[in-house]
Design an enzyme around this catalytic site. Structure first.
Site, short mmCIF file in Angstrom:
data_model
loop_
_atom_site.label_atom_id
_atom_site.label_comp_id
_atom_site.label_asym_id
_atom_site.label_seq_id
_atom_site.Cartn_x
_atom_site.Cartn_y
_atom_site.Cartn_z
N HIS A 1 36.36 46.84 35.50
CA HIS A 1 35.41 45.79 35.86
C HIS A 1 35.96 44.98 37.02
CE1 HIS A 1 38.04 43.57 32.92
NE2 HIS A 1 37.97 42.68 33.89
P1 TYD Z 1 37.69 43.80 27.67
O1 TYD Z 1 37.03 43.02 28.76
O2 TYD Z 1 37.05 45.08 27.26
O3 TYD Z 1 39.21 44.07 28.04
P2 TYD Z 1 39.82 44.94 29.28
O4 TYD Z 1 39.18 44.43 30.50
O5 TYD Z 1 41.27 44.63 29.23
O6 TYD Z 1 39.57 46.36 29.04
O7 TYD Z 1 37.85 42.84 26.42
C1 TYD Z 1 37.97 43.32 25.10
C2 TYD Z 1 37.28 42.36 24.14
O8 TYD Z 1 37.96 41.10 24.13
C3 TYD Z 1 35.86 42.09 24.54
O9 TYD Z 1 35.10 42.04 23.33
C4 TYD Z 1 35.90 40.73 25.17
C5 TYD Z 1 37.05 40.06 24.47
N1 TYD Z 1 37.77 39.07 25.28
C6 TYD Z 1 37.76 37.74 24.89
O10 TYD Z 1 37.15 37.35 23.88
N2 TYD Z 1 38.46 36.84 25.63
C7 TYD Z 1 39.16 37.21 26.73
O11 TYD Z 1 39.79 36.34 27.37
C8 TYD Z 1 39.15 38.58 27.13
C9 TYD Z 1 39.90 39.04 28.35
C10 TYD Z 1 38.45 39.48 26.37
#
Ligand code: TYD
Length: 143
Positions: free
Chosen positions: A60
């Site tokens: 992303h």
């Molecule tokens: P995600 O965005 O998929 O992580 P990455 O970019 O590392 O692959 O996030 C995983 C889950 O955690 C998603 O349900 C969103 C949640 N999340 C939070 O609640 N707070 C945060 O600060 C972050 C980064 C993710």
């Protein structure tokens, strides 16, 4: 992608920040403060660990968020993409941070089993700031 439209003086996507390690006979310590090693106000800290083999995370971009990523243990390979070019860097040092600004697609690959990737961010979690679709990301950065 039209390579000729990339400004020839554009800086590297990989912006590494050395983090002073205060070592003594007991071991090492790195301290992080807003406005010093971290060039933004720290609003949030999260960390990724226990990543399963073969998993790719990230995938992303962000519209406005600034982040500093530190592999406080282990290693992973970070791929950055600004919509014009891709660069990659291994994060494998607890005394080095990678700054990632807005409009940067990021992917984390090849996590070691012991990797703990800590991320400092300048804003609370906000799903509306995410660009999770690559075409939507490209439209955002090339607008
Ligand atoms: P995600 O965005 O998929 O992580 P990455 O970019 O590392 O692959 O996030 C995983 C889950 O955690 C998603 O349900 C969103 C949640 N999340 C939070 O609640 N707070 C945060 O600060 C972050 C980064 C993710």
């Amino acid at each position: 992608m039209n390579e000729s439209s990339i400004p020839s003086d554009s800086p590297s996507l990989v912006q590494l920040v050395p983090l002073q390690s205060r070592g003594d006979h007991r071991g090492s310590l790195v301290a992080l403060e807003s406005g010093a090693q971290v060039p933004f106000p720290i609003a949030r800290v999260y960390y990724i660990f226990g990543t399963k083999p073969g998993v790719v995370r990230g995938l992303h971009g962000h519209k406005a968020l600034r982040q500093l990523c530190i592999a406080v243990a282990g290693s992973c390979r970070m791929v950055l993409d600004d919509g014009w070019r891709k660069e990659e860097v291994w994060l494998n040092r607890p005394d080095q941070g990678l700054l990632i600004g807005p409009g940067t697609w990021r992917e984390m690959h090849d996590f070691s089993a012991d990797c703990v990737l800590m991320v400092l961010a300048d804003a609370p979690y906000d799903e509306a700031d995410y660009l999770r679709d690559y075409d939507q990301f490209l439209a955002f950065v090339r607008r």
